[in-house]
Design a protein around this motif. Structure first.
Motif, mmCIF file in Angstrom:
data_model
loop_
_atom_site.group_PDB
_atom_site.id
_atom_site.type_symbol
_atom_site.label_atom_id
_atom_site.label_comp_id
_atom_site.label_asym_id
_atom_site.label_seq_id
_atom_site.Cartn_x
_atom_site.Cartn_y
_atom_site.Cartn_z
ATOM 1 N N ALA A 31 0.843 -1.192 0.000
ATOM 2 C CA ALA A 31 0.000 0.000 0.000
ATOM 3 C C ALA A 31 0.880 1.245 0.000
ATOM 4 C CB ALA A 31 -0.917 -0.011 1.219
ATOM 5 N N PRO A 32 0.324 2.394 -0.344
ATOM 6 C CA PRO A 32 1.092 3.639 -0.285
ATOM 7 C C PRO A 32 1.621 3.885 1.124
ATOM 8 C CG PRO A 32 -0.962 3.968 -1.479
ATOM 9 C CD PRO A 32 -1.041 2.597 -0.864
ATOM 10 N N ALA A 33 2.823 4.465 1.205
ATOM 11 C CA ALA A 33 3.450 4.700 2.509
ATOM 12 C C ALA A 33 2.571 5.542 3.416
ATOM 13 C CB ALA A 33 4.813 5.369 2.313
ATOM 14 N N ALA A 34 1.797 6.433 2.825
ATOM 15 C CA ALA A 34 0.956 7.316 3.624
ATOM 16 C C ALA A 34 -0.131 6.547 4.384
ATOM 17 C CB ALA A 34 0.304 8.375 2.726
ATOM 18 N N CYS A 35 -0.437 5.334 3.925
ATOM 19 C CA CYS A 35 -1.495 4.527 4.555
ATOM 20 C C CYS A 35 -0.953 3.554 5.593
ATOM 21 C CB CYS A 35 -2.250 3.733 3.499
ATOM 22 S SG CYS A 35 -3.049 4.742 2.231
ATOM 23 N N LYS A 36 0.374 3.544 5.791
ATOM 24 C CA LYS A 36 0.999 2.533 6.646
ATOM 25 C C LYS A 36 0.416 2.522 8.051
ATOM 26 C CE LYS A 36 5.494 1.035 8.421
ATOM 27 N NZ LYS A 36 6.959 1.283 8.431
ATOM 28 N N ALA A 37 0.300 3.700 8.671
ATOM 29 C CA ALA A 37 -0.184 3.753 10.054
ATOM 30 C C ALA A 37 -1.614 3.244 10.159
ATOM 31 C CB ALA A 37 -0.089 5.186 10.587
ATOM 32 N N ASP A 38 -2.473 3.627 9.212
ATOM 33 C CA ASP A 38 -3.872 3.182 9.248
ATOM 34 C C ASP A 38 -3.970 1.670 9.098
ATOM 35 O OD1 ASP A 38 -4.749 5.777 9.546
ATOM 36 O OD2 ASP A 38 -5.029 6.099 7.392
#
Length: 219
Positions: A31-38
């Motif tokens: 997934a995109p890195a920006a979605c990692k925490a979610d």
């Protein structure tokens, strides 16, 4: 010490087969890195609910689930972490045992029984907690220079863990470790223990086999 990962690999393969028969699946997500925490939070929630079971789902605050499972205001100490693990219902029966190793800075030795009694060492300070496990001696690794480069490249594919080298009694060993906040929840610590154990087994088995295959194809 160098034989331990090999034994753990065989026991873990049997454990994985049992999980498959029980309807569990291992999922790899890109997934995109920006979605990692979610995504990590969602996975943790799923693992948490599966570990809780129906009884904990009905009663969110049963005996054995302490306030440190929820809000953390102070850093964990090693004795407090051992006591929390010993009394937590977030763990599967017989999943692990914990032992405090006394010293100037106490360390918690956690044996992951579902992973061939793989030992994980936990140290905790004011800011961060470090969980680590020793893999195999560096001098037993073929093509060390090439393998070290391979590890650095493979690091991106190993979730929540990092590779390093530690010296024990004058001998260098490959090590796998993870770092988390010392004020994290017990739930997160348990997930980190499971993840580190899973990654250590993969490193001792699949990762080394991938390296051997890559060197043979290059030749």
């Amino acid at each position: 010490m160098s034989e331990r990962p090999a034994r753990a690999v065989e026991r873990t393969r049997a454990w994985r087969e049992a999980r498959k028969k029980a309807g569990w699946v291992k999922i790899e997500v890109w997934a995109p890195a920006a979605c990692k925490a979610d995504i990590q939070n969602a996975v943790r929630a799923i693992v948490y609910e599966s570990a809780r079971g129906p009884e904990l789902s009905r009663n969110p605050n049963p005996k054995g689930v302490t306030t440190m499972d929820q809000v953390i205001d102070t850093a964990w100490t090693i004795p407090a972490l051992k006591a929390a693990l010993d009394g937590s219902n977030l763990l599967r029966e017989g999943e692990l045992t914990a032992q405090v190793i006394e010293g100037a800075d106490p360390v918690l030795l956690v044996k992951m029984h579902e992973y061939g009694d793989l030992p994980i060492y936990v140290s905790s300070g004011p800011l961060q907690m470090v969980l680590s496990t020793i893999l195999w001696p560096v001098d037993e690794q073929e093509d060390q220079a090439e393998f070290n480069i391979f590890l650095l490249k493979a690091q991106k594919l190993v979730p929540l863990s990092n590779f390093g080298i530690s010296t024990i009694e004058g001998r260098d060993y490959y090590e796998l470790f993870g770092e988390i906040s010392a004020k994290t929840t017990l739930q997160t610590i348990i997930i980190e223990l499971r993840t580190l154990a899973e990654n250590a087994i993969d490193a001792a088995g699949d990762l080394r086999e991938s390296f051997r295959a890559s060197t043979k194809s290059a030749a």
